[in-house]
Write a protein that holds these residues in place. Structure first.
Motif, PDB file in Angstrom:
ATOM      1  N   LEU A  19       0.743  -1.162   0.040  1.00 44.51           N
ATOM      2  CA  LEU A  19      -0.026   0.097  -0.010  1.00 44.51           C
ATOM      3  C   LEU A  19       0.685   1.327  -0.009  1.00 44.51           C
ATOM      4  CD1 LEU A  19      -2.783   1.670   0.125  1.00 44.51           C
ATOM      5  CD2 LEU A  19      -2.723   1.113   2.694  1.00 44.51           C
ATOM      6  N   ALA A  20       1.945   1.177   0.873  1.00 45.80           N
ATOM      7  CA  ALA A  20       2.802   2.239   0.845  1.00 45.80           C
ATOM      8  C   ALA A  20       3.600   2.461  -0.457  1.00 45.80           C
ATOM      9  CB  ALA A  20       3.768   2.368   1.813  1.00 45.80           C
ATOM     10  N   ALA A  21       4.113   1.628  -1.194  1.00 44.65           N
ATOM     11  CA  ALA A  21       4.645   1.747  -2.300  1.00 44.65           C
ATOM     12  C   ALA A  21       3.656   2.236  -3.568  1.00 44.65           C
ATOM     13  CB  ALA A  21       5.229   0.315  -2.726  1.00 44.65           C
ATOM     14  N   VAL A  22       2.547   1.575  -3.505  1.00 44.46           N
ATOM     15  CA  VAL A  22       1.405   1.943  -4.699  1.00 44.46           C
ATOM     16  C   VAL A  22       1.045   3.167  -4.421  1.00 44.46           C
ATOM     17  CG1 VAL A  22      -0.790   1.476  -5.510  1.00 44.46           C
ATOM     18  CG2 VAL A  22       0.784  -0.367  -4.998  1.00 44.46           C
ATOM     19  N   SER A  23       0.828   3.685  -3.237  1.00 45.55           N
ATOM     20  CA  SER A  23       0.456   5.075  -2.857  1.00 45.55           C
ATOM     21  C   SER A  23       1.290   6.094  -3.028  1.00 45.55           C
ATOM     22  CB  SER A  23      -0.566   5.283  -1.546  1.00 45.55           C
ATOM     23  OG  SER A  23       0.590   4.936  -0.389  1.00 45.55           O
TER      24      SER A  23
END
Length: 172
Positions: free
Chosen positions: A82-86
């Motif tokens: 989630l951190a990487a995608v966002s």
């Protein structure tokens, strides 16, 4: 029974209507507390139940940026993905009060769209394998069925890999 005039339900119906979609809201006689309970109540597979999960990305000065993940009932969100995608440095689960303050809804009835402010929404790519999925309609006693493509359009979501993957059986 669910009150069709409940402001949360009305808001979800109105947001969909403005985008040309008529929702068929189904009332459930008891509060739905899990994806498993929802699947049983609507006679669907667990994967067809869409969970709206709220996360926050902390900013300087204590400000929180909300991120809502639309996730298949059989999946959990991987915070690193989630951190990487966002594009966020840090992401964590929102508390119940943060979720309500940032979206206008309680966690128990969190819909996939119609939040009280602009919210970034990411959609689990696993939802796309189903012809229809079920989502909460603003309370824990109201649901609606929708095609994943329509859900993406209504929520203005980015489809992304946010679910944890199982490494069971993987060769080291």
């Amino acid at each position: 029974m669910t009150d069709p005039l409940h402001p949360g339900i009305q808001n979800v119906v109105e947001v969909a209507s403005r985008k040309g979609v008529a929702l068929d809201i189904r009332s459930i006689p008891r509060a739905l507390r899990s994806a498993e309970e929802t699947a049983a109540a609507v006679h669907a597979e667990l994967g067809q139940i869409m969970k709206s999960l709220v996360f926050v990305a902390p900013r300087p000065g204590g400000r929180l940026v909300p991120i809502v993940c639309l996730v298949s009932g059989r999946n959990q969100v991987d915070l690193c993905l989630l951190a990487a995608v966002s594009g966020e440095v840090a992401v964590r689960d929102a508390t119940a009060s943060e979720a309500r303050d940032l979206t206008g809804y309680s966690m128990e009835g969190m819909p996939p769209f119609g939040h009280g402010r602009d919210v970034r929404i990411l959609m689990d790519e696993d939802l796309s394998q189903y012809q229809r999925v079920w989502a909460l309609a603003g309370t824990d006693r109201a649901v609606f069925r929708v095609a994943p493509g329509t859900l993406r359009m209504l929520s203005n979501a980015l489809v992304a890999p946010v679910a944890k993957t199982s490494w069971l059986g993987a060769v080291a």
